[in-house]
Design an enzyme around this catalytic site. Structure first.
Site, mmCIF file in Angstrom:
data_model
loop_
_atom_site.group_PDB
_atom_site.id
_atom_site.type_symbol
_atom_site.label_atom_id
_atom_site.label_comp_id
_atom_site.label_asym_id
_atom_site.label_seq_id
_atom_site.Cartn_x
_atom_site.Cartn_y
_atom_site.Cartn_z
ATOM 1 N N CYS A 23 -3.379 -50.222 -19.508
ATOM 2 C CA CYS A 23 -3.763 -50.050 -20.898
ATOM 3 C C CYS A 23 -3.754 -51.412 -21.583
ATOM 4 O O CYS A 23 -2.763 -52.132 -21.523
ATOM 5 C CB CYS A 23 -2.755 -49.126 -21.566
ATOM 6 S SG CYS A 23 -2.888 -49.191 -23.331
ATOM 7 N N GLU A 31 4.651 -39.915 -17.729
ATOM 8 C CA GLU A 31 3.228 -40.149 -17.439
ATOM 9 C C GLU A 31 2.975 -39.999 -15.929
ATOM 10 O O GLU A 31 2.009 -39.344 -15.522
ATOM 11 C CB GLU A 31 2.862 -41.560 -17.917
ATOM 12 C CG GLU A 31 1.391 -41.877 -17.738
ATOM 13 C CD GLU A 31 1.104 -43.353 -17.998
ATOM 14 O OE1 GLU A 31 1.592 -43.906 -18.996
ATOM 15 O OE2 GLU A 31 0.382 -43.945 -17.187
ATOM 16 N N CYS A 36 0.474 -48.423 -30.525
ATOM 17 C CA CYS A 36 -0.843 -48.566 -29.908
ATOM 18 C C CYS A 36 -1.754 -47.476 -30.480
ATOM 19 O O CYS A 36 -1.282 -46.547 -31.147
ATOM 20 C CB CYS A 36 -0.712 -48.394 -28.410
ATOM 21 S SG CYS A 36 -0.039 -46.788 -27.988
ATOM 22 N N HIS A 82 1.892 -39.122 -23.462
ATOM 23 C CA HIS A 82 2.041 -39.441 -22.033
ATOM 24 C C HIS A 82 1.302 -38.460 -21.131
ATOM 25 O O HIS A 82 1.122 -38.726 -19.947
ATOM 26 C CB HIS A 82 3.518 -39.386 -21.625
ATOM 27 C CG HIS A 82 4.354 -40.387 -22.305
ATOM 28 N ND1 HIS A 82 5.271 -40.061 -23.276
ATOM 29 C CD2 HIS A 82 4.415 -41.719 -22.185
ATOM 30 C CE1 HIS A 82 5.860 -41.162 -23.703
ATOM 31 N NE2 HIS A 82 5.354 -42.176 -23.067
ATOM 32 N N SER A 114 5.681 -47.585 -29.176
ATOM 33 C CA SER A 114 6.088 -46.333 -29.810
ATOM 34 C C SER A 114 6.946 -46.573 -31.056
ATOM 35 O O SER A 114 7.618 -45.662 -31.542
ATOM 36 C CB SER A 114 6.847 -45.469 -28.794
ATOM 37 O OG SER A 114 7.803 -46.236 -28.122
ATOM 38 N N THR A 151 0.072 -46.768 -17.021
ATOM 39 C CA THR A 151 -0.636 -47.548 -18.048
ATOM 40 C C THR A 151 0.179 -48.699 -18.630
ATOM 41 O O THR A 151 -0.363 -49.730 -18.990
ATOM 42 C CB THR A 151 -1.039 -46.664 -19.241
ATOM 43 O OG1 THR A 151 0.121 -46.048 -19.770
ATOM 44 C CG2 THR A 151 -2.063 -45.626 -18.865
ATOM 45 N N CYS A 156 -3.049 -39.326 -24.474
ATOM 46 C CA CYS A 156 -3.884 -40.505 -24.719
ATOM 47 C C CYS A 156 -5.113 -40.490 -23.798
ATOM 48 O O CYS A 156 -4.984 -40.186 -22.601
ATOM 49 C CB CYS A 156 -3.050 -41.759 -24.455
ATOM 50 S SG CYS A 156 -4.022 -43.263 -24.610
ATOM 51 N N HIS A 180 9.007 -41.471 -14.844
ATOM 52 C CA HIS A 180 8.327 -41.556 -16.147
ATOM 53 C C HIS A 180 7.413 -40.344 -16.306
ATOM 54 O O HIS A 180 6.716 -39.947 -15.368
ATOM 55 C CB HIS A 180 7.519 -42.854 -16.217
ATOM 56 C CG HIS A 180 7.044 -43.193 -17.593
ATOM 57 N ND1 HIS A 180 5.997 -42.534 -18.199
ATOM 58 C CD2 HIS A 180 7.485 -44.099 -18.496
ATOM 59 C CE1 HIS A 180 5.814 -43.043 -19.412
ATOM 60 N NE2 HIS A 180 6.705 -43.981 -19.622
#
Ligand code: SF4
Length: 295
Positions: free
Chosen positions: A194, A127, A14, A75, A267, A166, A97, A125
Site C-alpha cells: 500500500c 489482514e 490513510c 483490514h 490508524s 499491505t 480497504c 494479523h
C-alpha cells in the site's frame, strides 16, 4: 529557546482508514440502532472508544452478535465470513480497504492458475488471516524470514506467487522474495504494497534524517503494526518514542532539545495528533515549524 515541532510530510490516517471511519460514523448516525464491529475498526484504542460512544461495539467473533449489523473493518475478513453473517441473518457493513480486496483478487487469480501462494506478513494479523483462513493450507505459506523460507521445499511448486501484507515495507523483505525466486521453478510478485504506508514510512525516514531534530514521537495504537514499523524506522536513526496520545508525554524527554519530530500511524486520528502537539506546547512553549496535510 522554545522547542520547534516538525511534523512529517505525510503521517496519520490513510485513505482506507479515513473511508472506513467515515462509513462507520455515518452508519451510526443514520441507523441509530448501534451495531457491532468484528475486531477493532482500526488498530487505535481512541477510535474504538469513540465507536463505543456511538453505540458501535467491538466484538471478537460473530457468535457474540445475535442480530442487527456486523461491521467488517478496513483490514477485511475471510470471504466465508460474509456467508456466515448472511446465515446468521446479520446485515453487513463492509469497510474493507480496496487495496486489501486487490490482494484477495490477486490471490484468487493466482490460485486459479495453479500457483502456490506466499504471503509475506504476520500470520496473526487480521489482514493476513483474511487472505488465508479459507484456503487449503497446502496451497500457501505465510513467511517473514529467510530462515522460514529455507524450511520449505520449493521444488514441489511449479509456480509461486508472492504477495505482501499491505502495511509492510517491501524493501525490508527483498532478500526473502529473492530467496524464494532463486529456489522456486517459477515465481512472480504481486505489487500489493500500500503506497499510503510507504509514503508515511518515507516521510518518517526524511524526518529522522533532519539533523536539527533530537527526538521523534511516533503516535499510534498499541496494536497497530504500521505504527510500530514507523517507530522502528525512526528509532534506527534518532531516539524515538512510541506513544498513544498526549497522556503518555513526559516533559523530561524534551530537556535540552531544540526540535522534535512527529509522525503517526495510518490508524491514528487527526485529533490525537493535534492533542499531542498542543500538550508539547504546554510542556515546552514550543512553536510549530511545518505542518503538512495528513494523508
Ligand atoms: S494502510 Fe493502505 S491498505 Fe491499509 S487500510 Fe490504509 S490505504 Fe488501505
Amino acid at each position: 529557546m522554545a522547542i520547534t515541532i516538525k511534523r512529517a510530510e505525510k503521517y496519520g490516517f490513510c485513505a482506507g482508514v479515513r473511508i472506513a471511519d467515515r462509513k462507520v460514523k455515518k452508519y451510526a448516525q443514520e441507523a441509530r440502532t448501534g451495531g457491532h464491529i468484528l475486531g477493532q475498526v482500526v488498530h487505535n484504542e481512541r477510535v474504538v472508544e469513540e465507536m463505543e460512544q456511538l453505540g458501535v461495539h467491538t466484538v471478537h467473533g460473530m457468535g457474540e452478535v445475535s442480530g442487527g449489523t456486523i461491521i467488517f473493518s478496513a483490514h477485511g475478513v475471510p470471504p466465508s465470513f460474509h456467508d456466515q453473517a448472511r446465515a446468521r441473518g446479520l446485515n453487513v457493513l463492509d469497510t474493507t480497504c480496496p487495496f486489501v480486496y486487490d490482494i484477495h483478487d490477486e490471490a484468487a487469480a493466482a490460485l486459479a492458475e495453479g500457483a502456490h501462494l506466499v504471503f509475506v506478513g504476520d500470520p496473526k494479523h487480521r489482514e493476513v488471516i483474511g487472505y488465508t483462513n479459507d484456503l487449503d493450507p497446502e496451497r500457501y505459506h505465510v513467511l517473514t524470514s529467510i530462515a522460514e523460507a529455507e524450511k520449505v521445499d520449493w521444488t514441489l511448486y511449479p509456480s509461486v506467487k508472492i504477495l505482501y501484507q499491505t502495511t509492510l515495507n517491501a524493501a525490508e523483505f527483498e532478500d526473502l522474495a529473492r530467496y524464494i525466486e532463486s529456489r522456486a521453478q517459477s515465481a512472480s510478485r504481486a505489487d500489493t504494497i500500500c503506497y499510503a504506508t510507504k509514503e508515511n514510512q518515507d516521510a518518517a525516514k526524511a524526518l529522522a534524517a533532519d539533523p536539527a531534530i533530537g527526538l521523534i514521537l511516533v503516535i499510534g495504537g498499541k496494536k497497530s503494526a504500521n505504527t510500530h514499523h514507523l517507530w522502528e524506522i525512526c528509532e534506527r536513526v534518532k531516539p524515538s518514542k512510541l506513544i498513544q496520545g498526549a497522556a503518555d508525554l513526559d516533559a523530561a524527554w524534551f530537556a535540552g532539545l531544540s526540535a522534535i519530530g512527529i509522525t503517526a500511524g495510518a490508524s491514528t486520528p487527526d485529533y490525537v495528533i493535534d492533542e499531542v502537539e498542543a500538550r508539547i506546547r504546554e510542556l515546552t512553549g514550543a512553536s510549530t515549524a511545518a505542518v503538512a496535510a495528513a494523508v
